[in-house]
Motif scaffolding. Structure first.
Motif, PDB file in Angstrom:
ATOM      1  N   VAL A   1      -1.284  18.451  -6.873  1.00 49.26           N
ATOM      2  CA  VAL A   1      -2.280  18.195  -5.826  1.00 49.26           C
ATOM      3  C   VAL A   1      -2.374  16.703  -5.540  1.00 49.26           C
ATOM      4  N   GLU A   2      -2.520  15.896  -6.596  1.00 48.70           N
ATOM      5  CA  GLU A   2      -2.644  14.453  -6.415  1.00 48.70           C
ATOM      6  C   GLU A   2      -1.343  13.853  -5.898  1.00 48.70           C
ATOM      7  N   VAL A   3      -0.216  14.368  -6.380  1.00 54.05           N
ATOM      8  CA  VAL A   3       1.081  13.866  -5.914  1.00 54.05           C
ATOM      9  C   VAL A   3       1.224  14.100  -4.418  1.00 54.05           C
ATOM     10  N   GLN A   4       0.885  15.308  -3.980  1.00 56.02           N
ATOM     11  CA  GLN A   4       1.009  15.636  -2.555  1.00 56.02           C
ATOM     12  C   GLN A   4       0.097  14.765  -1.697  1.00 56.02           C
ATOM     13  N   LYS A   5      -1.104  14.500  -2.177  1.00 56.32           N
ATOM     14  CA  LYS A   5      -2.014  13.637  -1.421  1.00 56.32           C
ATOM     15  C   LYS A   5      -1.411  12.239  -1.249  1.00 56.32           C
ATOM     16  N   ASN A   6      -0.745  11.762  -2.276  1.00 56.10           N
ATOM     17  CA  ASN A   6      -0.099  10.452  -2.187  1.00 56.10           C
ATOM     18  C   ASN A   6       1.088  10.493  -1.227  1.00 56.10           C
ATOM     19  N   MET A   7       1.890  11.567  -1.306  1.00 49.95           N
ATOM     20  CA  MET A   7       3.050  11.696  -0.432  1.00 49.95           C
ATOM     21  C   MET A   7       2.644  11.796   1.040  1.00 49.95           C
ATOM     22  N   ALA A   8       1.473  12.383   1.291  1.00 46.35           N
ATOM     23  CA  ALA A   8       0.991  12.538   2.670  1.00 46.35           C
ATOM     24  C   ALA A   8       0.689  11.185   3.316  1.00 46.35           C
ATOM     25  N   LYS A   9       0.506  10.145   2.526  1.00 48.35           N
ATOM     26  CA  LYS A   9       0.200   8.821   3.056  1.00 48.35           C
ATOM     27  C   LYS A   9       1.456   8.053   3.454  1.00 48.35           C
ATOM     28  N   LEU A  10       2.630   8.574   3.098  1.00 48.56           N
ATOM     29  CA  LEU A  10       3.874   7.893   3.422  1.00 48.56           C
ATOM     30  C   LEU A  10       4.290   8.183   4.860  1.00 48.56           C
ATOM     31  N   PRO A  11       5.128   7.341   5.444  1.00 45.63           N
ATOM     32  CA  PRO A  11       5.664   7.639   6.764  1.00 45.63           C
ATOM     33  C   PRO A  11       6.457   8.947   6.743  1.00 45.63           C
ATOM     34  N   ALA A  12       6.476   9.658   7.852  1.00 44.26           N
ATOM     35  CA  ALA A  12       7.214  10.915   7.932  1.00 44.26           C
ATOM     36  C   ALA A  12       8.676  10.726   7.538  1.00 44.26           C
ATOM     37  N   ALA A  13       9.246   9.572   7.903  1.00 43.01           N
ATOM     38  CA  ALA A  13      10.655   9.315   7.581  1.00 43.01           C
ATOM     39  C   ALA A  13      10.887   9.293   6.072  1.00 43.01           C
ATOM     40  N   ASP A  14       9.910   8.823   5.313  1.00 44.02           N
ATOM     41  CA  ASP A  14      10.061   8.791   3.854  1.00 44.02           C
ATOM     42  C   ASP A  14       9.986  10.199   3.266  1.00 44.02           C
TER      43      ASP A  14
ATOM     44  N   ALA B   1       0.832  -1.207   0.000  1.00 39.09           N
ATOM     45  CA  ALA B   1       0.000   0.000   0.000  1.00 39.09           C
ATOM     46  C   ALA B   1       0.864   1.254   0.000  1.00 39.09           C
ATOM     47  N   LEU B   2       1.985   1.220   0.700  1.00 41.93           N
ATOM     48  CA  LEU B   2       2.894   2.368   0.716  1.00 41.93           C
ATOM     49  C   LEU B   2       3.569   2.555  -0.640  1.00 41.93           C
ATOM     50  N   VAL B   3       3.985   1.449  -1.268  1.00 43.47           N
ATOM     51  CA  VAL B   3       4.582   1.536  -2.616  1.00 43.47           C
ATOM     52  C   VAL B   3       3.546   2.088  -3.591  1.00 43.47           C
ATOM     53  N   PHE B   4       2.302   1.660  -3.440  1.00 44.19           N
ATOM     54  CA  PHE B   4       1.190   2.129  -4.261  1.00 44.19           C
ATOM     55  C   PHE B   4       1.033   3.640  -4.133  1.00 44.19           C
ATOM     56  N   SER B   5       1.108   4.157  -2.915  1.00 46.81           N
ATOM     57  CA  SER B   5       0.995   5.604  -2.697  1.00 46.81           C
ATOM     58  C   SER B   5       2.212   6.337  -3.238  1.00 46.81           C
TER      59      SER B   5
END
Length: 304
Positions: A277-290, A49-53
């Protein structure tokens, strides 16, 4: 004289056959050996799911205009206009007929990282396998496992609408010979695990260079211009330079870049816009460390 002409013609024919055979050998589709995808075990769905985001799969493969959970229906159909014609994003839902539900891990992995389709054909680089080539086999396995948990769709996306000669898939072998690589895009200090992780995310699943790097007339990245900004492939304007030399974000700290990826707000409290916008929404789902790793990498690459 007639005998000399026949010998000349025969020699040219032989030369042509040899040249064609050599050309085919150098440009034929090259999937991984089967062993590359063996022994990976059960997919880690949470990591998938993280790779997907990180890969922003919904941005292209969801039905245009879909919202909420409907964005997880990867029915395809989005038209991508380019100087080479219009590409239509395929259905990659788990549907066995219209999607990739009937694919094996090897078929999925070879498409993702080698640009080779289920039938052994070259895929067009509108699908960013030139970036996904850097994905580890484990991440591909996890991503495939996650996609198989998503809803099925029977939608059949339109075929690509490409003029001659871009509709000749054999020519893609030559494009790959010139531009396809899984090597690092730039040299950074990978002894720092944060920067190394950021390089993997940006150059691999995040495929940031696909929009932020200018291209030459053949559609390959311009040498020495990694993430230096490029014309907007969707129409007017430009995709900004995001190197440390950028007038847009060059002065931002790593912390400010990471915050922007999480919140969508710039240090000046402006908000993210356009396709970002869509890129940022996806990046927001990643761990803070990423997100911090991505920021560290963007501060470490050459300033342009």
């Amino acid at each position: 004289m007639g005998q000399r002409l026949r010998k000349l013609v025969s020699s040219l024919v032989v030369f042509g056959v040899v040249a064609a055979a050599a050309g085919w050998f150098l440009t034929k589709p090259e999937p991984w050996p089967a062993s590359h995808w063996e022994g990976l075990g059960e997919a880690d769905i949470a990591n998938g799911a993280l790779v997907f985001s990180a890969g922003g799969c919904v941005s292209c493969h969801a039905v245009p205009g879909a919202e909420g959970d409907a964005k997880l229906v990867l029915a395809g159909g989005l038209p991508l206009k380019s100087p080479f014609g219009t590409f239509h994003v395929p259905n990659i839902s788990p549907d066995e007929t219209a999607g990739i539900g009937g694919w094996t891990l090897a078929e999925f992995g070879d498409a993702m990282t080698r640009g080779v389709g289920k039938q052994g054909e070259h895929l067009y680089p509108s699908f960013p396998y030139g970036s996904y080539a850097r994905l580890t086999a484990k991440d591909v396995n996890d991503l495939f496992g996650y996609i198989k948990t998503l809803p099925k769709s029977a939608n059949v996306a339109p075929s690509h609408d490409l003029p001659f000669p871009f509709n000749i898939r054999l020519s893609l072998g030559g494009w790959k010979l010139l531009f396809f690589t899984d090597k690092p895009r730039v040299t950074v200090d990978t002894s720092d695990p944060k920067i190394a992780r950021g390089q993997y995310l940006v150059e691999g699943p995040g495929h940031c260079g696909e929009c932020h790097t200018p291209r030459n007339a053949l559609g390959g990245f311009e040498s020495g211009m990694w993430l230096a900004g490029a014309p907007n492939p969707e129409g007017e304007g430009r995709i900004p330079n995001i190197t440390p030399g950028s007038k847009s974000i060059g002065a931002w700290s790593a912390g400010e870049i990471a915050s922007y990826l999480e919140t969508g707000f710039t240090p000046e409290f402006d908000s993210v816009g356009g396709s970002m916008v869509e890129v940022q929404k996806n990046m927001a789902k990643l761990p803070a460390a990423d997100r911090e790793a991505i920021a560290a990498y963007l501060k470490a690459i050459p300033a342009l």
